[in-house]
Design an enzyme around this catalytic site. Sequence first.
Site, PDB file in Angstrom:
ATOM      1  N   ASP A 193     -17.286  -3.163  18.906  1.00  0.00           N
ATOM      2  CA  ASP A 193     -18.646  -4.182  19.470  1.00  0.00           C
ATOM      3  C   ASP A 193     -19.922  -3.309  18.911  1.00  0.00           C
ATOM      4  O   ASP A 193     -19.910  -2.131  18.603  1.00  0.00           O
ATOM      5  CB  ASP A 193     -18.484  -4.159  20.679  1.00  0.00           C
ATOM      6  CG  ASP A 193     -18.864  -2.624  21.506  1.00  0.00           C
ATOM      7  OD1 ASP A 193     -18.097  -1.498  21.065  1.00  0.00           O
ATOM      8  OD2 ASP A 193     -20.120  -2.513  22.170  1.00  0.00           O
ATOM      9  N   ASP A 239     -14.585   8.435  14.869  1.00  0.00           N
ATOM     10  CA  ASP A 239     -15.906   8.492  14.105  1.00  0.00           C
ATOM     11  C   ASP A 239     -16.126  10.360  13.968  1.00  0.00           C
ATOM     12  O   ASP A 239     -15.665  10.746  13.043  1.00  0.00           O
ATOM     13  CB  ASP A 239     -17.176   7.832  15.007  1.00  0.00           C
ATOM     14  CG  ASP A 239     -18.400   7.759  14.246  1.00  0.00           C
ATOM     15  OD1 ASP A 239     -18.535   6.851  13.595  1.00  0.00           O
ATOM     16  OD2 ASP A 239     -19.059   8.704  14.412  1.00  0.00           O
ATOM     17  N   GLU A 264      -5.934   4.002  19.372  1.00  0.00           N
ATOM     18  CA  GLU A 264      -7.621   4.100  19.412  1.00  0.00           C
ATOM     19  C   GLU A 264      -8.007   3.147  18.349  1.00  0.00           C
ATOM     20  O   GLU A 264      -7.414   2.779  17.209  1.00  0.00           O
ATOM     21  CB  GLU A 264      -8.008   5.326  19.259  1.00  0.00           C
ATOM     22  CG  GLU A 264      -9.552   5.741  19.157  1.00  0.00           C
ATOM     23  CD  GLU A 264     -10.312   5.193  20.266  1.00  0.00           C
ATOM     24  OE1 GLU A 264     -10.129   3.990  20.865  1.00  0.00           O
ATOM     25  OE2 GLU A 264     -10.912   6.254  20.777  1.00  0.00           O
ATOM     26  N   ASP A 265      -9.545   2.454  18.573  1.00  0.00           N
ATOM     27  CA  ASP A 265      -9.993   1.475  17.714  1.00  0.00           C
ATOM     28  C   ASP A 265     -10.392   2.137  16.371  1.00  0.00           C
ATOM     29  O   ASP A 265     -10.052   1.984  15.287  1.00  0.00           O
ATOM     30  CB  ASP A 265     -10.913   0.570  18.389  1.00  0.00           C
ATOM     31  CG  ASP A 265     -11.804   1.436  19.121  1.00  0.00           C
ATOM     32  OD1 ASP A 265     -11.991   2.786  18.999  1.00  0.00           O
ATOM     33  OD2 ASP A 265     -12.978   0.692  19.271  1.00  0.00           O
ATOM     34  N   PHE A 284     -21.642   1.632  10.176  1.00  0.00           N
ATOM     35  CA  PHE A 284     -21.406   0.802  11.613  1.00  0.00           C
ATOM     36  C   PHE A 284     -20.679  -0.486  11.287  1.00  0.00           C
ATOM     37  O   PHE A 284     -21.103  -1.215  10.506  1.00  0.00           O
ATOM     38  CB  PHE A 284     -22.610   0.826  12.394  1.00  0.00           C
ATOM     39  CG  PHE A 284     -22.415   0.464  13.680  1.00  0.00           C
ATOM     40  CD1 PHE A 284     -22.003   1.270  14.770  1.00  0.00           C
ATOM     41  CD2 PHE A 284     -22.287  -0.939  14.092  1.00  0.00           C
ATOM     42  CE1 PHE A 284     -21.511   0.877  15.856  1.00  0.00           C
ATOM     43  CE2 PHE A 284     -22.043  -1.279  15.460  1.00  0.00           C
ATOM     44  CZ  PHE A 284     -21.584  -0.503  16.428  1.00  0.00           C
TER      45      PHE A 284
HETATM   46  P1  IMP Z   1     -16.138   9.394  18.317  1.00  0.00           P
HETATM   47  O1  IMP Z   1     -15.952  10.116  19.607  1.00  0.00           O
HETATM   48  O2  IMP Z   1     -17.297   9.587  17.623  1.00  0.00           O
HETATM   49  O3  IMP Z   1     -14.891   9.659  17.185  1.00  0.00           O
HETATM   50  O4  IMP Z   1     -16.417   8.011  18.772  1.00  0.00           O
HETATM   51  C1  IMP Z   1     -15.261   7.219  18.789  1.00  0.00           C
HETATM   52  C2  IMP Z   1     -15.803   5.651  19.654  1.00  0.00           C
HETATM   53  O5  IMP Z   1     -17.095   5.565  19.278  1.00  0.00           O
HETATM   54  C3  IMP Z   1     -14.869   4.510  19.242  1.00  0.00           C
HETATM   55  O6  IMP Z   1     -13.809   4.375  20.123  1.00  0.00           O
HETATM   56  C4  IMP Z   1     -15.780   3.544  19.345  1.00  0.00           C
HETATM   57  O7  IMP Z   1     -15.707   2.961  20.613  1.00  0.00           O
HETATM   58  C5  IMP Z   1     -17.208   3.983  18.942  1.00  0.00           C
HETATM   59  N1  IMP Z   1     -17.317   3.601  17.655  1.00  0.00           N
HETATM   60  C6  IMP Z   1     -17.499   4.578  16.547  1.00  0.00           C
HETATM   61  N2  IMP Z   1     -17.890   4.170  15.346  1.00  0.00           N
HETATM   62  C7  IMP Z   1     -18.103   2.644  15.836  1.00  0.00           C
HETATM   63  C8  IMP Z   1     -18.570   1.558  14.654  1.00  0.00           C
HETATM   64  O8  IMP Z   1     -18.663   1.775  13.560  1.00  0.00           O
HETATM   65  N3  IMP Z   1     -18.452   0.547  15.540  1.00  0.00           N
HETATM   66  C9  IMP Z   1     -18.269   0.319  16.679  1.00  0.00           C
HETATM   67  N4  IMP Z   1     -17.719   1.450  17.460  1.00  0.00           N
HETATM   68  C10 IMP Z   1     -17.679   2.502  17.048  1.00  0.00           C
HETATM   69 MG    MG Z   2     -13.276   3.146  21.523  1.00  0.00          MG
END
Ligand code: IMP
Ligand code: MG
Length: 185
Positions: A169, A113, A109-110, A162
Amino acid sequence: MTAYCSENTMITVNDLQFEKYIPAAEIHQCVANVAAKINQDYAGKQPVLIAILNGSFVFAADLVRLLTIEHEIHFAKFSSYEGTESTGAVRQLIGVDLDLTGRDVIIVEDIIDTGTTMYNLMPKIRQMGVHSLELCTLLLKPGKLQVPLDIKYCAKEIPNAFILGYGLDYDNLGRNYPDIYVVKQ
Ligand code: IMP
Ligand code: MG
């Protein structure tokens, strides 16, 4: 809809300004550290890496080129939307049409969050009869995490802000930058 790069440390993407935050050299060192751990932990095994599109494509490309173990790399996407509303749950995995029975699987995963995405995705993969399942993320925002998540491989932890670049992106722009940028307050 412009993304342009100024000479040095600042970029503007659509309405937001970003400043350079993690230089490419530091990212590559973090990726190399994770790759070394995976090489060690999976010695003699043949794991299946599943990189989650879109954001992880750059990380995954660098990671696999540092792996010395035999492995497979596949890409998956999932839909979490019902109409225009996010359900917060993973509804359908797109691209995981391979047989994962008895396989050692690593999700790539990238960024994590809130953790909601992975929290919903992991059980779906586990249900596919895997032998083992681990999570590998380039970045983690520990201050934002809202769910219990076992993250075996994390290349770097970052504060709550962010970011974009290196695959990540803002409004689908900025994935191409080799460095990672943070939004300017
Ligand atoms: P989560 O489900 O809240 O953990 O969000 C994960 C997804 O949100 C990641 O795979 C990203 O695609 C996107 N995301 C979360 N934080 C960022 C950020 O700071 N920059 C860009 N994309 C983000
Ligand atoms: Mg992602």
